[in-house]
Design an enzyme around this catalytic site. Structure first.
Site, short mmCIF file in Angstrom:
data_model
loop_
_atom_site.label_atom_id
_atom_site.label_comp_id
_atom_site.label_asym_id
_atom_site.label_seq_id
_atom_site.Cartn_x
_atom_site.Cartn_y
_atom_site.Cartn_z
N GLN A 208 -16.46 2.87 -14.36
CA GLN A 208 -15.88 3.85 -15.28
C GLN A 208 -16.53 3.63 -16.64
O GLN A 208 -16.05 2.89 -17.48
CB GLN A 208 -14.35 3.68 -15.32
N CYS A 325 9.06 -3.77 11.55
CA CYS A 325 9.20 -5.01 12.33
C CYS A 325 7.89 -5.78 12.42
O CYS A 325 7.88 -7.01 12.49
CB CYS A 325 9.73 -4.70 13.72
#
Length: 746
Positions: A208, A325
């Site tokens: 950037q 789970c």
């Protein structure tokens, strides 16, 4: 090189223009030959120089191994006319591709290009332009090289554009650089509005390029605006730090905001935000330029009202969610372990301390709460608060103690509980073993003072608890010798079997935590004791919840997640991960490199010219690329899909029916309008998630005589509302119509 010049292996990018690349190839060879003969390039938009270029190209074409019977003279002339120019988006796209090839040569990673790739923006020049060469002549300003390529008329339109860009990360920075070089929004009528609610992080700096180290923790939008003004001080740019989402739809970015724009640009990194911005552009009938990258892959999409399909017309594959789970009890790979560790960080060091503070801030009459708890009535946050009070973290010794207890609970007791619930010989109803791939049985870890990973987990946990509870520590406290000395004095609670159920794929367990009456009474007593201490001027300390920051190596956040993830991996015989991979996954860092970013930003910025000039659909280009392979596919955007209601009546996603009402117009009159105008009975009228009218619902029949103004609950200044109307079709399912905008006529 000599062979390739005469028998070029050219990558075909766009099947719509399959014959053009070889003519561009010939044109560049002719350009070199022109320069050799004349010691200069062809003059800007000079017809005599262009004619000489055509003659050279014809001679070169006849010398190719596969001779060309004729030359596309307009291609050769365009090269001659504009070769002294510089079109920033095309440079960016070509530069990104070339840079990736350089990296391949240096590293030996990925496949080199074979052999020629030609990008062009020839579509930007039309026959009208060619008849007005004076529009392309230099004027002695910063835009001379750009003017050579696109002409004065297009530049004036650029200057007056009102553009809204959402996101200011890697692609956003590249876009702004392109816009500055193109003169977007430099006229008094023009403007660039950018919004991004993120702050600059250290990991942003490698791609950037409007940000520097001294910008870390500053707003991206504000910093990008300041940096890009150094490229072009003429820009009219407005930085904002707002999210573009349903919560800001009415207050910050309502319909009238979009209606005042010429174009919207996405520079986002997630599908949900893209879909939302796309919906706002469809509603407000505004063009949208969409792009994105992931590593060496990139895409661009042009979305133009009434011409092309929208972003949501092509469904992205849904993100795969890992079952609860699996994360909690049955990890199969290191990614599961890292996500589990990140969740533990959030639960222990963010949510619980925040809930503790929230409880005390909102407690109100604390004596009444204590009485409720004593009688077995649950109070939000009370038990969590009680458990944190129970920790008694006042010294560094206390923090080490809790870190050691946490190790025992997570990596020993949890495994033993799981094996108690499902012994190794457990079988499912069909007789197959419970513990088989992808399920791995855990092995309880025995704490070892001399294992660096074990010790590191305790230290990183202790540091985080100390910071949350305001306990002071020094670097000397973190030294292994000092920590081992404390650990030798810590009592470890024994494992106590419980009847707590474990959720599996085969059996679901409620995620709601059951709180016993004893726990509530214990919470009441502990909270009461805390109040007494506060009255005795010992004081109640609010906690300081952690704010996850992946780029600050001194805060210990990634250390904890790395240690926890690798210990869990060890418990399940899963290969461990290095700190960098943990940081990437836990920090949700999307793989991004500057080469792809430059190429994608350049390609979509070329399309901006076409949108401004209002080109027909066949001139627009969508792009998919993968610089690693390499592959680059250019294609025409798909048309907006048309839904046929009946013969002679159809609509696309861009269409909207408008109904002009008045303050006394009833629902019955509203429905009659569609029957008279379109010949259909309305089968449903909806307003957002609210059902305004469904014929078979008895209560809704009473609404037919009520004014629309009352049913839709318009606010004082509201001029219209968008509705969904479905129509009944004979022997068929109801047909949804286009959005209906109802004007109240106030």
């Amino acid at each position: 090189m000599e062979v390739e010049l005469k028998q070029p292996s050219i990558m075909l990018l766009d099947f719509r223009k399959w014959e053009i690349p070889i003519h561009v190839h010939v044109g560049f060879i002719a350009l070199d030959r022109f320069r050799e003969q004349n010691q200069r390039f062809p003059n800007v938009w000079c017809k005599s120089d262009a004619a000489e270029m055509v003659r050279l190209a014809q001679d070169i074409a006849s010398q190719l191994d596969e001779k060309l019977s004729s030359i596309h003279t307009d291609v050769i002339e365009s090269i001659s006319f504009t070769c002294k120019g510089c079109f920033a988006p095309l440079c960016a796209a070509q530069g990104g591709i070339i840079a990736q090839e350089a990296i391949k040569a240096l590293t030996g990673k990925f496949t080199p290009m074979k052999q020629w790739l030609y990008l062009d923006a020839l579509d930007l020049l039309n026959d009208t332009d060619r008849q007005q060469p004076e529009l392309f002549k230099a004027r002695g300003d910063r835009y001379d090289q750009l003017r050579i390529c696109i002409g004065e008329n297009c530049m004036r339109k650029f200057a007056a554009v009102k553009l809204f860009m959402v996101g200011c990360g890697a692609i956003g920075c590249e876009m702004l650089k392109n816009y500055a070089l193109m003169g977007i929004g430099t006229d008094h009528k023009g403007q660039i509005i950018i919004t991004d609610n993120d702050l600059i992080e250290k990991s942003n700096l490698n791609r950037q390029f409007l940000f520097r180290p001294h910008h870390i923790q500053k707003p991206k939008s504000v910093t990008a605006a300041e940096s890009v003004l150094q490229i072009n001080p003429d820009l009219h740019i407005v930085p904002q730090q707002n999210k573009v989402c349903p919560q800001t739809e009415e207050s910050t970015y309502p319909d009238r905001f979009y209606e005042n724009l010429d174009i919207v640009v996405n520079a986002l990194d997630n599908v949900e935000a893209r879909r939302y911005v796309d919906s706002r552009c469809v509603t407000s009938q505004r063009p949208l330029l969409e792009s994105g990258t992931m590593g060496t892959k990139g895409h661009t999409q042009v979305i133009v009202p009434h011409l092309t399909e929208s972003y949501v017309s092509q469904r992205d594959p849904p993100d795969e969610e890992v079952p609860y789970c699996t994360l909690k009890s049955f990890p199969a790979n290191i990614e599961h372990c890292i996500q589990w560790a990140r969740d533990k960080f959030e639960s222990s060091f963010v949510h619980k301390p925040s809930n503790f503070n929230k409880f005390w801030s909102n407690a109100g009459n604390i004596k009444e709460i204590i009485e409720k708890l004593k009688t077995g009535q649950s109070v939000d946050g009370a038990v969590t608060t009680s458990k944190l009070l129970k920790l008694h973290l006042n010294t560094w010794y206390d923090c080490i103690r809790i870190g050691r207890h946490k190790f025992e609970k997570l990596f020993n007791h949890k495994a033993r509980h799981l094996l108690d619930a499902f012994p190794l010989e457990t079988r499912l109803a069909d007789g197959t073993l419970f513990w088989q791939s992808p399920k791995r049985p855990p092995v309880p870890l025995q704490f070892n003072l001399n294992d660096p990973q074990h010790l590191s987990f305790v230290i990183s946990s202790a540091r985080l608890y100390a910071d949350i509870f305001g306990v002071q520590w020094t670097q000397k406290d973190l030294e292994p010798v000092a920590v081992k000395s404390i650990l030798s004095k810590v009592d470890i609670p024994p494992y106590v079997p419980t009847n707590k159920k474990v959720e599996t794929v085969e059996t679901k367990v409620s995620k709601e935590v059951e709180i016993s009456g004893d726990e509530l009474v214990e919470a009441a007593v502990r909270i009461q004791e805390t109040l007494q201490n506060e009255n005795n001027e010992k004081g109640l300390k609010l906690l300081k919840p952690a704010e996850f920051e992946k780029d600050d190596d001194s805060n210990g956040h990634i250390d904890f997640i790395t240690d926890a993830a690798n210990l869990r991996a060890s418990m399940y015989h899963i290969e461990s991960s290095d700190r960098l991979q943990v940081k990437r996954i836990a920090g949700h860092i999307v793989p991004a490199i500057a080469t792809t970013t430059a190429a994608v930003a350049g390609m979509i910025s070329i399309e901006l010219v076409k949108v401004v000039e209002k080109f027909p659909r066949e001139k627009y280009t969508n792009c998919f690329l993968n610089l690693a392979l390499p592959i680059m596919l250019l294609s025409e955007p798909g048309p907006a899909e048309r839904t046929v209601i009946r013969e002679g009546l159809s609509f696309t996603i861009w269409d909207r029916w408008e109904v002009k009402g008045h303050k006394d117009l009833t629902l019955k009159e509203f429905l009659q309008y569609f029957k008279v105008t379109y010949g259909f009975e309305a089968s449903m009228v909806g307003q957002g998630v609210k059902l305004v009218y469904v014929p078979f619902m008895p209560q809704h029949q009473k609404r037919l005589t009520q004014p629309m103004l009352k049913l839709l609950k318009a606010s004082n200044n509201q001029k219209y509302v968008d509705l969904v109307v479905s129509f009944a079709a004979a022997d068929e399912e109801d047909i949804p119509g286009p959005p209906v905008r109802y004007f109240f006529g106030l």
